[in-house]
Design an enzyme around this catalytic site. Structure first.
Site, PDB file in Angstrom:
ATOM      1  N   GLY A 276       0.909  -1.365   0.228  1.00  0.00           N
ATOM      2  CA  GLY A 276       0.067  -0.284   0.271  1.00  0.00           C
ATOM      3  C   GLY A 276       0.890   1.488   0.146  1.00  0.00           C
ATOM      4  O   GLY A 276       0.772   2.090  -0.251  1.00  0.00           O
TER       5      GLY A 276
ATOM      6  N   GLU B 273       3.553   4.144   6.003  1.00  0.00           N
ATOM      7  CA  GLU B 273       1.980   3.455   6.164  1.00  0.00           C
ATOM      8  C   GLU B 273       1.228   3.986   5.205  1.00  0.00           C
ATOM      9  O   GLU B 273       1.177   5.191   4.938  1.00  0.00           O
ATOM     10  CB  GLU B 273       1.437   3.124   7.127  1.00  0.00           C
TER      11      GLU B 273
ATOM     12  N   ASP C 179      -6.636   1.961  10.124  1.00  0.00           N
ATOM     13  CA  ASP C 179      -7.636   2.102  11.000  1.00  0.00           C
ATOM     14  C   ASP C 179      -8.463   1.831  11.640  1.00  0.00           C
ATOM     15  O   ASP C 179      -8.029   2.662  12.602  1.00  0.00           O
ATOM     16  CB  ASP C 179      -8.198   1.111   9.732  1.00  0.00           C
ATOM     17  N   THR C 180      -7.831   0.656  12.190  1.00  0.00           N
ATOM     18  CA  THR C 180      -8.072  -0.043  13.362  1.00  0.00           C
ATOM     19  C   THR C 180      -7.317   0.057  13.609  1.00  0.00           C
ATOM     20  O   THR C 180      -6.478   0.376  15.587  1.00  0.00           O
ATOM     21  CB  THR C 180      -8.408  -1.615  13.819  1.00  0.00           C
ATOM     22  N   GLY C 181      -5.535   0.281  13.925  1.00  0.00           N
ATOM     23  CA  GLY C 181      -4.650   0.342  14.695  1.00  0.00           C
ATOM     24  C   GLY C 181      -3.370  -1.063  14.863  1.00  0.00           C
ATOM     25  O   GLY C 181      -2.366  -0.548  15.063  1.00  0.00           O
TER      26      GLY C 181
ATOM     27  N   THR D 101      -2.285  -3.116  12.789  1.00  0.00           N
ATOM     28  CA  THR D 101      -1.457  -3.617  11.788  1.00  0.00           C
ATOM     29  C   THR D 101       0.028  -2.371  12.352  1.00  0.00           C
ATOM     30  O   THR D 101       0.801  -3.251  12.797  1.00  0.00           O
ATOM     31  CB  THR D 101      -1.342  -2.895  10.252  1.00  0.00           C
TER      32      THR D 101
ATOM     33  N   LYS E 198      -8.457   7.003   9.062  1.00  0.00           N
ATOM     34  CA  LYS E 198      -9.886   6.756   9.435  1.00  0.00           C
ATOM     35  C   LYS E 198      -9.665   6.441  10.791  1.00  0.00           C
ATOM     36  O   LYS E 198      -9.960   5.455  11.632  1.00  0.00           O
ATOM     37  CB  LYS E 198     -10.329   5.136   8.816  1.00  0.00           C
TER      38      LYS E 198
ATOM     39  N   ARG F 107      -4.316   0.163  -7.616  1.00  0.00           N
ATOM     40  CA  ARG F 107      -3.562   0.880  -6.936  1.00  0.00           C
ATOM     41  C   ARG F 107      -2.801   1.791  -7.690  1.00  0.00           C
ATOM     42  O   ARG F 107      -2.277   3.019  -6.907  1.00  0.00           O
ATOM     43  CB  ARG F 107      -2.570   0.047  -6.101  1.00  0.00           C
TER      44      ARG F 107
END
Ligand code: IMP
Ligand code: MG
Length: 180
Positions: A46, A103, A107-109, A111, A135, A169
């Protein structure tokens, strides 16, 4: 699964990204010791496009090195599994180095917090994090992000390195992904 999705409207334009990436690079450089070394670690796949633009805006006085790491967390789904593993590790050690993790999105954190924990066990002199997108609403684990491009709402996005089931991508802007 990506066949159920279609690429939607532009959330962040190519021009907005370009300006923001330049200013992030300037801030990172000015927070780094003049003439210092900086190891920029991109998280594949990414962050590849973001890192390549970010690094090219860093001044020649900085001794910038680039390496990549691959972490698997999402597979082909738009839902976080919570499981993360290293698929490709760095080419060398980071002990005593000034390291910047780059990165695509937090998102959720999960990773990024996992990555930070791994990196800290390797004893860098300094560890900073840079994400293009945040996010914020979806955070499950608190993570300190030093540099953030854009805060975005809770929508699945693709383009500028971010994918949906491996697709999109290559798009120069960030788009919202819609159910097809
Ligand atoms: P986290 O572990 O939930 O913070 O998820 C971070 C990873 O999920 C990122 O590195 C992305 O690969 C992926 N991800 C999260 N949201 C999106 C999105 O909207 N588009 C594409 N990938 C995403
Ligand atoms: Mg990723």
């Amino acid at each position: 699964m990506s066949s159920n999705y279609k690429i939607g409207g532009i959330l962040i334009s190519e021009r907005e990204i370009c300006e923001r990436v330049r200013s992030l690079a300037e801030r990172i450089a000015s927070d780094t010791a003049p003439g210092g070394d900086l190891l920029v670690v991109g998280i594949l796949n990414g962050a590849a496009i973001f890192l390549s633009d970010l690094a090219r805006h860093m001044p020649p006085e900085l001794d910038v090195r680039i390496d990549f790491m691959a972490i698997s967390s999402y597979g082909d789904s738009t839902q976080s599994s919570g499981a993360v593993r290293i698929v490709k590790d760095l080419g060398g050690g980071i002990e005593g180095k000034d390291v910047l993790i780059v990165e695509d999105i937090i998102d959720t954190g999960l990773t990024l917090s996992y990555l930070i924990d791994i990196m800290l066990t390797r004893k860098p002199a300094r560890l900073r994090t840079c994400v293009l997108l945040d996010k914020h609403e979806r955070r499950e684990r608190p993570v300190e992000v030093d540099y953030c491009g854009f805060q975005i709402p809770d929508a699945f996005v693709a383009g500028y390195g971010l994918d949906c089931g491996g697709k999109w991508r290559h798009l120069p802007a960030i788009h919202v992904v819609e159910l097809g």
